[in-house]
Design a protein around this motif. Structure first.
Motif, PDB file in Angstrom:
ATOM      1  N   VAL A  65       0.832  -1.206   0.000  1.00  7.22           N
ATOM      2  CA  VAL A  65       0.000   0.000   0.000  1.00  7.22           C
ATOM      3  C   VAL A  65       0.864   1.252   0.000  1.00  7.22           C
ATOM      4  N   ALA A  66       2.118   1.151   0.476  1.00  2.00           N
ATOM      5  CA  ALA A  66       2.997   2.320   0.453  1.00  2.00           C
ATOM      6  C   ALA A  66       3.282   2.741  -0.977  1.00  2.00           C
ATOM      7  N   VAL A  67       3.466   1.743  -1.876  1.00  2.95           N
ATOM      8  CA  VAL A  67       3.707   2.049  -3.288  1.00  2.95           C
ATOM      9  C   VAL A  67       2.464   2.664  -3.909  1.00  2.95           C
ATOM     10  N   VAL A  68       1.299   2.138  -3.577  1.00  2.00           N
ATOM     11  CA  VAL A  68       0.046   2.678  -4.128  1.00  2.00           C
ATOM     12  C   VAL A  68      -0.145   4.126  -3.691  1.00  2.00           C
ATOM     13  N   ARG A  69       0.126   4.428  -2.433  1.00  4.51           N
ATOM     14  CA  ARG A  69      -0.060   5.794  -1.946  1.00  4.51           C
ATOM     15  C   ARG A  69       0.981   6.737  -2.573  1.00  4.51           C
ATOM     16  N   ALA A  70       2.200   6.257  -2.771  1.00  4.98           N
ATOM     17  CA  ALA A  70       3.220   7.105  -3.397  1.00  4.98           C
ATOM     18  C   ALA A  70       2.821   7.455  -4.822  1.00  4.98           C
ATOM     19  N   GLU A  71       2.314   6.474  -5.580  1.00  2.00           N
ATOM     20  CA  GLU A  71       1.879   6.741  -6.954  1.00  2.00           C
ATOM     21  C   GLU A  71       0.711   7.728  -6.969  1.00  2.00           C
TER      22      GLU A  71
END
Length: 1126
Positions: A779-785
Motif C-alpha cells: 500500500v505504500a507504493v500505491v499511496r506514493a503513486e
C-alpha cells in the motif's frame, strides 16, 4: 405646596423651548386646562440621601414621569440641573407634581441629573434607555476621586488639631496624636483618652502620628499602658484586688484583625472561676486548659470555621492572612500557628458535640452512640420519626414509598500521607458522626484481609481485578462513603478509609454499619461495580457479628448500577442493573456520591498532610456542613423537581398510550404480561433483551480473537489492524453525513467542533496508515503513486479532506496489488458481520418508522404533534440512510473478496440493496390471524395489483419466518414499547416519591424540634444535676435548646409555605387527573376500535369475501406503503 423635598428626595428639572420663540414657562393655571398635553418621559435619575454615619449616599434608577404641560406643540423637553436659568419646571417628589422653582431652593446641592433624549415630535415614543453599567460609570466619573480619598486618609485629613477635643469629661486635653484603625471615624485622641475608650476594646489597632516623619506609625495599646482585667463583672470597680498577671507576660490573643500582645490579669480572689474559664466567659478560647499563653476569640474561630467549610481554605493560609494583617512588612510576629491548629480543632469538636445535643444528655460525651452527632436526611424514611404508624402494612405496590435508597462510591483523591499514627494522635471524635469507631474497623480488616476477591465477570473493572494496587507513601489510599441516593447526603457511620484499593471488605463494613439498627424493610442500593460486589455479599456477611447478621433475614434488597456508569458494563448488566428498567425507583440515578466529591475534593490538599484523627474530624465536620446545606435547600430542591416531573409524567404516559393505540391488543397484552412477569421474577424472559442474537461486527471480532492466529507486528495483530480500519472507515462516513447535516451556514461553534473532529480523525488515520504498512507493504507504493499523480501539472495538488483519504483496505486494492490472503479472509468475515449489523439496524428503524406513520395518520390532530412527529421521522430517515450506506459499502467489499476467495452462499442471505428494498413490514404481520377486512372483490383485486411483495431484508436469516404464528415477532418494537412504558412508570413513581418526601421533611424537622424541647426538661431523671444546682448554667442550656427547636420549626414552616404558595398539591392532583383522563380516553378508543373491528368482521362463507386461501394470500402480500404512510 409644602416643603420642596426632604433629604432623600430627588428633583428633576424640565425645560420647554420653542423653535420660533424664546423659552417661557407656562403659568400654573395652564396646567389644569382641558387641552393640556401630558407626555410620558422615562427619566434616569439620581437621588442623594443621608446616612447614619453623617456621609451622603447616592442611588440611581429609572422611572416614568408625566412631562410638564406646554402650549407649544413643537417644544422639545429637556431635563436640566436645578441651577438652570429660569423657565425650567421642577418635579417635586413629595407632591408628585411639576412646579416652578422656588427661591433659595435646596436642590442646589444635587448632583447633575443624567441627560435624557428629547421626546421629538408628538408622534414619537420614548427613546431606548441606555444600559446601566455601574463599573464603567465608576471608572469614568469616580475612580480619580476614590483614589484621592484613599490617599487622603493616610494623613490626618480634617483632624488637624494640637490637643484632644473628644469632649469627654475626663479628657486631659493632651496632644492629639493617636487614632484607632478599627473604631469608626478617624478622630485623633490623646493617650489618656485612647486608653479610656479602649478599656473594653483591647483588640483594636492604633496608630500614632509622627510629627518628624509626617505619617502614622503602628503602635500597640499595650505600649500605651493598657491593662486587661478578667472577671470585671464580679467587682464593683471592675478590678479584682487580688489580680494575678497571666503566667506568660506576652499573652497573645488572635482576632479577626490580627494577633495582639496584651498585659492580662486574672481574678484570683476566689470569686472567679479557673483561669481558662475566665477567658471563655470573655469569649476568648484558651490554647490550653492549664497555663495558656495564647487565646483566640470566638469570632476568629467562627470565621475560620465557616470560611474553611465554604472555601476549603487551609489553616495555614488563614493564619498567614492574620499574620500579615498584623504586620505586612516582613517583620512577622512570633508564630502561634500550632496553638491555632489546636484551638480550631477543639472548637470544631465542641461545635459538633453542641449541635448534637451531647451536653444536654445525662450520660455525657463519653457515652455518645456512634453516629449520634451526624445530621440525618429528613427526607429519608425514619420509623418513629416521619413515617405513618401503618407503613409496614401498605400494599406491595406502595412499599417503595418507605424504602431507603443508598449509593456507594470510593474517592481516591482523598488520600492521606503516612504521617503521624493512630496512637500518637489524640482522637476527639471516634465514631461521633460519619466515621465509625476506628479500633473495631481495623480489627475487622486485620482479621479478614486474606478473604479472596474473585475476578470480574463483567468488563475489566480495576476496582475489582486490582484491589490491592500499590499506593506509595500513603496510609490511606482514599475513602468510601454511603450516601442517601435521592438527596445526596452522607449517612452516619457510612464513611471509612481505604488502605490499598477498593476492596469488598472495606465497602461491606461501611454498608452494613450504616444500616445497623434500621427497621426499614426495603433497600435500593447503587454502586458502580455492584454487578460484582453483590454476588457474594451474603456469604461475606458471615464475617460480621451475629447481631448484625440477624438483622438482614427478612429484608428486601435491589442492587443497581448508577446511570452514568452503566454504559461501561456489558449488555446483560445494562439490562439487569438499570434504574430505568427496574420498577419502584422513580428517577433516582444513583450518582449522588459523584456530586458530593466536587465539593469535598478541594479539601484533599489539606487533609492529605493531616494526622489520622484530625483528618477524620475535619471530614466529619465538612460532611455535616454539606448535609446542613442540603437540608436548607430542600424547599427549592423538591419544588423544582416536582414541577418538572409532573409534566413529564403526563407526557410519557401519553406517549405510551399513543404507541399502544397502534399495536394489536393481543400483542400488547402479551408484552404486558411479559413485563409484569420479569419485574416480579428476574428469571423470566426479559422484555428488554433480544432473544435472537444477530451476527454483528463485535461478535465476529470476538470470534477472530478467540481463534487467534494471524500476523503480529509489534503489539498489534492483523485482526486488530483491520478492525481499526473498518472503524475509521465508519467514522469517515459519519463525518460526511454530519457535515451535510450542518448545512451551508454553520455557526461558529459548529465550525470549531467540526474542525476539532477532523483534526482528531486525521491523526488517527495517519497513525493507522503507518501500522497498515507493516502488514501490507504494497500500500505504500500505491499511496506514493497516487501522491505523485496529484502533484503532477495535469492534476495540481489540493488539500485532501480527511473523510476522503482512501484507507486501501484489501477489498479496495486492485487485483495486481499484492495482499496476503489471510488479510482478505479476515476482512471478508468482518464485512459479513458489518453487513448483518447494518441490516438489523435497518429493520429496527423501519419498524419504528411504521409505528410513527400509523400514529401520525390516526392521532395527529394539531400542529405541535405534527411538528414533533415530523422531527422524529426525519431522525429515523437519517438513521436509515446511514445504515443502508454502511450495508452497501460492506456488500461491495464482500462482492470483491468473495470472487477472489471463491466464497459461495453468502449472496443468498446478503443481497444487493436497492432503494426500493428499504421498506417496512407488511401490515398483515401485525394483525390477529383470522381477522378479515370487509372489502369488495373489485377493491381486493385492485389492491393486489398495486401491492409490493415483502422485501428480502425481512426474509434474510429467517427474520419473518414465523410471522403468522407470532404477531409480536419483531422484538425491536417490543423493546421500544417496553422502554417507553418503563420511562412513564419511572416518572409516575418519581412524583409519588417526591410527594411522600415533601411530607416527611417537615415532620422530621418538627420531631427534631420536639427532641430539643425535651432537652429542656427540668425533672431530675432527664436533667444533669449540675444544671439544677447552677441556674445560670442551666439557663444557657435551655436558651440554646429553645433556639434550635425554633430553628427547626421555622425551616419546616418555610418549606410548607413555599410549597403551598406554589400550589404543589393542586399541581399533583391536576397531573394525576390528566393522566387518568388520558387513560380513560385510550380505553374508550380501544373499546370503540374493538366494536368497529367486530362489525367489520364478515362471517365465513360470505360470497364477497372469497376463500380462506385468497385471504391468506392477501395478508401475505399486503403492501408496505399503507403501513409506512409513504
Amino acid at each position: 405646596m409644602g416643603s420642596k423635598r426632604k433629604l432623600n428626595d430627588t428633583t428633576v428639572m424640565f425645560s420647554s423651548a420653542s423653535s420660533t420663540s424664546e423659552s417661557s414657562a407656562p403659568s400654573p393655571a395652564s396646567k389644569s386646562s382641558d387641552d393640556e398635553r401630558e407626555d410620558e418621559l422615562d427619566v434616569f435619575y439620581e437621588s442623594k440621601a443621608g446616612r447614619f454615619d453623617g456621609k451622603t449616599s447616592y442611588s440611581a434608577s429609572f422611572m416614568t414621569l408625566r412631562a410638564p404641560p406646554s402650549p407649544v406643540k413643537s417644544s422639545v423637553p429637556q431635563v436640566s440641573h436645578a441651577n438652570n436659568p429660569g423657565g425650567s419646571w421642577v418635579y417635586d417628589f413629595v407632591d408628585n407634581d411639576w412646579a416652578l422653582p422656588q427661591p433659595n431652593s435646596d436642590t442646589e446641592d444635587l448632583p447633575p441629573v443624567s441627560e435624557i433624549a428629547s421626546s421629538g415630535s408628538e408622534t414619537e415614543g420614548p427613546t431606548k434607555r441606555e444600559p446601566y453599567r455601574p463599573v464603567k460609570k465608576w471608572k469614568d466619573r469616580y475612580r480619580n476621586d476614590f483614589l484621592d480619598e484613599f490617599l487622603r486618609v493616610e494623613g490626618r485629613g480634617d483632624h488637624v488639631y494640637a490637643t484632644c477635643i473628644c469632649g469627654h469629661p475626663e479628657c486631659d486635653r493632651g496632644t492629639a496624636e493617636f487614632r484607632c484603625k478599627d473604631c469608626h471615624g478617624c478622630e485623633l485622641l490623646s493617650k489618656v483618652c485612647m486608653l479610656r475608650d479602649h478599656r473594653r476594646r483591647p483588640l483594636h489597632r492604633v496608630e500614632i502620628w509622627d510629627q518628624l516623619t509626617g505619617y502614622f506609625r503602628p503602635s500597640l495599646l499595650k505600649a500605651l499602658g493598657l491593662k486587661v482585667y478578667l472577671s470585671t463583672e464580679l467587682h464593683h470597680d471592675g478590678i479584682c484586688p487580688h489580680f494575678r498577671l497571666a503566667p506568660n507576660k506576652n499573652f497573645v490573643v488572635i482576632d479577626t484583625n490580627g494577633l495582639h500582645d496584651l498585659e492580662l490579669y486574672y481574678c484570683d480572689c476566689g470569686k472567679g472561676s479557673s483561669f481558662p474559664v475566665q477567658l471563655l466567659r470573655r469569649k476568648w478560647f484558651p490554647s490550653t486548659g492549664n497555663r495558656p499563653g495564647t487565646a483566640a476569640t470566638f469570632n476568629v474561630l467562627r470565621n475560620y470555621h465557616l470560611m474553611s467549610l465554604e472555601s476549603k481554605c487551609s489553616m495555614g493560609e488563614f493564619y498567614n492572612t492574620l499574620s500579615r494583617l498584623t504586620n505586612n512588612s516582613g517583620d512577622a510576629p512570633k508564630s502561634r500557628y500550632q496553638e491555632f491548629i489546636n484551638m480550631t480543632r477543639e472548637w470544631r469538636n465542641l461545635q459538633i458535640l453542641k449541635r448534637g445535643a451531647r451536653a444536654h444528655e445525662t450520660d455525657g460525651i463519653a457515652n455518645t452512640p456512634e453516629g449520634a452527632c451526624a445530621l440525618e436526611c429528613p427526607a429519608c424514611p425514619h420509623p418513629g420519626r416521619n413515617l405513618p404508624p401503618e407503613w409496614k402494612d401498605v400494599p406491595a405496590e406502595q412499599r417503595f414509598l418507605y424504602a431507603l435508597f443508598l449509593a456507594l462510591d470510593a474517592n481516591f483523591r482523598m488520600q492521606r500521607k503516612d504521617v503521624s499514627s493512630e496512637t500518637a494522635d489524640a482522637n476527639l471524635g471516634d465514631g461521633l458522626a460519619f466515621f465509625g469507631k476506628v479500633t473495631e474497623y481495623m480489627e475487622y480488616l486485620e482479621k479478614n484481609w486474606a478473604e479472596p476477591q474473585p475476578k470480574s465477570t463483567c468488563v475489566a473493572h480495576d476496582a475489582v481485578n486490582t484491589p490491592d494496587r500499590e499506593a506509595r507513601g500513603t496510609a490511606s489510599s482514599g475513602v468510601v462513603t454511603v450516601d442517601c441516593a435521592r438527596h445526596n447526603m452522607k449517612r452516619p457511620r457510612g464513611v471509612g478509609d481505604l488502605q490499598a484499593g477498593e476492596r469488598y471488605l472495606n465497602v461491606d463494613w461501611m454498608f452494613f454499619m450504616s444500616l445497623e439498627g434500621s427497621d426499614l424493610l426495603e433497600f435500593y442500593v447503587s454502586y458502580d461495580i455492584v454487578c460484582q460486589w453483590h454476588k457474594n455479599i451474603w456469604h461475606r456477611l458471615r464475617l460480621f457479628p451475629r447481631q448484625i447478621r440477624e438483622e438482614y433475614n427478612k429484608r428486601y434488597f435491589v442492587f443497581l448500577v448508577p446511570k452514568f456508569h452503566l454504559p461501561a458494563h456489558i449488555e446483560s448488566c445494562n439490562i439487569k442493573f438499570s434504574f430505568l428498567f427496574t420498577p419502584y425507583v422513580g428517577q433516582t440515578d444513583g450518582e449522588a456520591p459523584e456530586r458530593g466529591w466536587s465539593n469535598i475534593n478541594p479539601l484533599a490538599l489539606s487533609t492529605r498532610e493531616m494526622s489520622p484523627h484530625l483528618r477524620r474530624e475535619t471530614l466529619d465536620d465538612h460532611f455535616n456542613h454539606w448535609n446542613w446545606k442540603k437540608i436548607l435547600s430542600m424547599g427549592t430542591y423538591f419544588l423544582d423537581r416536582i414541577q418538572h416531573y409532573i409534566p413529564e409524567m403526563l407526557r410519557t404516559r401519553r406517549e405510551t398510550l399513543q404507541m399502544e393505540r397502534t399495536l394489536p391488543a393481543e400483542t400488547l397484552e402479551e408484552w404486558k404480561e411479559m413485563c409484569v412477569a420479569w419485574e416480579a421474577n428476574a428469571a423470566c424472559p426479559n422484555p428488554f433483551e433480544r432473544t435472537q442474537k444477530q451476527i454483528d461486527l463485535a461478535s465476529v471480532r470476538l470470534q477472530l480473537t478467540v481463534e487467534g492466529g494471524g500476523m503480529v507486528r509489534g503489539e498489534i495483530n492483523s485482526t486488530e489492524m483491520l478492525s481499526m480500519g473498518v472503524k475509521l472507515e465508519s467514522e469517515q462516513r459519519e463525518l460526511k453525513f454530519d457535515q451535510a447535516t450542518v448545512g451551508l451556514h454553520p455557526t461558529v461553534t459548529q465550525k470549531r467542533l467540526m474542525l476539532e473532529r477532523c483534526s482528531k480523525l486525521r491523526r488517527k488515520v495517519l497513525s493507522w496508515m503507518e501500522t497498515q504498512t507493516q502488514f501490507m507493504p504494497s500500500v505504500a507504493v500505491v499511496r506514493a503513486e497516487a501522491s505523485a499523480k496529484r502533484q503532477s501539472p495535469i492534476q495540481p495538488a489540493a488539500g485532501e479532506l480527511v473523510q476522503d483519504i482512501p484507507l486501501l483496505m484489501p477489498s479496495t486494492l486492485a487485483p495486481d496489488v499484492a495482499c496476503p490472503r489471510e488479510l482478505q479472509e479476515f476482512e471478508f468475515r468482518l464485512r459479513e458481520g458489518q453487513a448483518h449489523e447494518a441490516l438489523y439496524e435497518m429493520r429496527h428503524q423501519l419498524l419504528i418508522r411504521t409505528h410513527e406513520y400509523k400514529w401520525k395518520d390516526e392521532q395527529n390532530h394539531n400542529v405541535r404533534d405534527g411538528t414533533r412527529s415530523h422531527t422524529k421521522l426525519k431522525l429515523i430517515e437519517d438513521r436509515l440512510t446511514r445504515a443502508s450506506t454502511t450495508y452497501r459499502v460492506a456488500w461491495g467489499a464482500l462482492k470483491v473478496l468473495g470472487s477472489r476467495l471463491g466464497k459461495q452462499g453468502w449472496e443468498g442471505t446478503l443481497q444487493v440493496l436497492e432503494d426500493g428494498d428499504v421498506r417496512g413490514m407488511p401490515e398483515a404481520t401485525f394483525r390477529k390471524p383470522g381477522k378479515r377486512r370487509k372489502e369488495t372483490a373489485s377493491a381486493r383485486k385492485k389492491r393486489k395489483k398495486t401491492q409490493s411483495p415483502i422485501s428480502w431484508i425481512w426474509l434474510a436469516d429467517g427474520s419473518a419466518a414465523d410471522a403468522d404464528r407470532n404477531p409480536a415477532m419483531n422484538e425491536a418494537l417490543r423493546i421500544e414499547w417496553a422502554k417507553t412504558r418503563a420511562l412513564g412508570m419511572r416518572n409516575t413513581e418519581e412524583v409519588a416519591l417526591l410527594e411522600e418526601e415533601m411530607r416527611r421533611v417537615p415532620e422530621f424537622l418538627r420531631w427534631r424540634a420536639a427532641q430539643w424541647d425535651a432537652a429542656k426538661d427540668h425533672s431530675p431523671p432527664s436533667r444533669r444535676p449540675d444544671l439544677i444546682m447552677n441556674p445560670r448554667l442551666g439557663e444557657g442550656f435551655d436558651a440554646y435548646a429553645s433556639r434550635q427547636a425554633q430553628l427547626m420549626r421555622d425551616i419546616a414552616t418555610r418549606f410548607e409555605t413555599k410549597w403551598t404558595g406554589a400550589g404543589v398539591k393542586v399541581l399533583v392532583a391536576d397531573g394525576r387527573t390528566q393522566v387518568a383522563n388520558a387513560e380513560a380516553e385510550a380505553e374508550a378508543e380501544a373499546v370503540a376500535q374493538k366494536s368497529a373491528n367486530a362489525e367489520a368482521e364478515i362471517p365465513r362463507g360470505d360470497e364477497e369475501e372469497g376463500t380462506d386461501a385468497d385471504d391468506e394470500e392477501e395478508d401475505e402480500g399486503d403492501a408496505d406503503g399503507s403501513s409506512d404512510g409513504e
